[in-house]
Scaffold this motif. Structure first.
Motif, PDB file in Angstrom:
ATOM      1  N   LYS A  98      36.978  51.254  34.547  1.00 12.38           N
ATOM      2  CA  LYS A  98      37.359  49.933  35.046  1.00 12.38           C
ATOM      3  C   LYS A  98      38.731  49.518  34.539  1.00 12.38           C
ATOM      4  N   ALA A 102      41.869  48.269  36.648  1.00 16.97           N
ATOM      5  CA  ALA A 102      42.534  46.993  36.376  1.00 16.97           C
ATOM      6  C   ALA A 102      44.036  47.183  36.186  1.00 16.97           C
ATOM      7  N   TYR A 103      44.420  48.170  35.380  1.00 15.92           N
ATOM      8  CA  TYR A 103      45.841  48.378  35.066  1.00 15.92           C
ATOM      9  C   TYR A 103      46.624  48.795  36.305  1.00 15.92           C
ATOM     10  N   MET A 139      43.680  39.001  33.444  1.00 13.62           N
ATOM     11  CA  MET A 139      42.285  39.239  33.074  1.00 13.62           C
ATOM     12  C   MET A 139      41.882  38.373  31.892  1.00 13.62           C
ATOM     13  N   GLY A 188      45.412  40.637  38.387  1.00 17.83           N
ATOM     14  CA  GLY A 188      44.570  40.826  37.217  1.00 17.83           C
ATOM     15  C   GLY A 188      43.465  39.793  37.131  1.00 17.83           C
ATOM     16  N   LEU A 191      40.868  40.688  39.775  1.00 12.94           N
ATOM     17  CA  LEU A 191      40.121  41.873  39.355  1.00 12.94           C
ATOM     18  C   LEU A 191      39.143  41.534  38.237  1.00 12.94           C
ATOM     19  N   GLY A 192      39.520  40.567  37.394  1.00 15.41           N
ATOM     20  CA  GLY A 192      38.625  40.151  36.326  1.00 15.41           C
ATOM     21  C   GLY A 192      37.302  39.617  36.842  1.00 15.41           C
ATOM     22  N   LEU A 195      35.322  42.904  37.414  1.00 15.77           N
ATOM     23  CA  LEU A 195      35.191  43.948  36.402  1.00 15.77           C
ATOM     24  C   LEU A 195      34.500  43.506  35.119  1.00 15.77           C
TER      25      LEU A 195
END
Length: 256
Positions: A98, A102-103, A139, A188, A191-192, A195
């Motif tokens: 994950k 994310a990156y 994130m 980010g 995506l948080g 994830l």
């Protein structure tokens, strides 16, 4: 969350392999292209640098490759330091797979925004991991807003100070890829929301315990380890803020 307690570079890479490998790639490519200046390195640069003109002509890999390329020494050191500081906790909390998503995902979102909103001139190029780094901030921003039990108050303050200074500098300093910074941050954050579903709070001792169970901890039991002098919380905070201040002063001075 942001004080490193690993006893060696090898141990850091064992505990946080994705973060460690990305830093190694960043520094190796910079040395190959900018320091050694080998013809092969220059070919990598020409093949991988971000270019809206070439993306329009089907070279879609340039939405990813600029994430691993950097300009001057301060550029690569600043992004690598930020990754070492902020990446490990996230890598442990959400897992290696994950964290890669994310990156890279945040960096790609920033580069897509650059492609859609930036100039398409052949002379315009961009590079750097800033979109991905701001994705990590995004994130953490998600944690602060919706999952406060996963981040301690001191870490929240550090993240917010870094984020505020970074956003201000994004709009004040020339030569900054604003699209990559802002949309990497947004990417980010989004995506948080996906994830962190099964994430647990960061623990600096979890990885050490894991490797000890597997018999991979090379350093044996130290009977005097509890007698060693430990830094007080206030001293740790002073160290962190000093590093933060020096980092931004160096970055600011070398960008003027």
């Amino acid at each position: 969350m942001f004080i490193r307690n690993e006893r060696s570079i090898k141990e850091f890479i064992q505990f946080y392999p994705v973060t460690g490998i990305i830093v190694i790639i960043n520094l190796s490519l910079w040395l190959l292209i900018n320091f050694l200046q080998l013809p092969f390195g220059q070919s990598i640069y020409q093949w991988g640098v971000g270019s809206n003109f070439f993306i329009e002509n089907g070279q879609y890999w340039r939405l990813i490759t600029p994430i691993f390329l950097h300009g001057d020494l301060i550029h690569v050191l600043f992004n690598s330091f930020a990754l070492v500081l902020f990446g490990p906790a996230l890598e442990q909390m959400i897992g290696k797979g994950k964290f890669i998503i994310a990156y890279l995902g945040a960096g790609v979102v920033g580069n897509i925004a650059t492609f859609l909103l930036g100039p398409s001139s052949i002379i315009y190029t961009h590079l750097g991991a800033s979109g991905s780094i701001y994705g990590l901030f995004g994130m953490y921003l998600y944690l602060i807003a919706f999952r406060k039990h996963l981040i301690d108050p001191g870490s929240r303050q550090i993240v917010m100070v870094f984020l505020l200074i970074g956003v201000v500098m994004t709009f004040l300093r020339p030569g900054i890829n604003v699209h990559a910074h802002i949309f990497g941050l947004i990417g980010g954050f989004l995506l948080g929301t996906m994830l962190f579903s099964n994430a647990s709070p960061y623990s600096p001792w979890r990885n050490r315990h894991h490797f000890r169970q597997r018999g991979e901890d090379e350093i044996g039991f130290d009977p005097n380890r509890w007698q060693k002098k430990r830094l007080s919380p206030s001293t740790k905070k002073k160290i962190i803020w000093t590093v933060v201040l020096l980092l931004f002063l160096i970055a600011w001075w070398n960008r003027t």
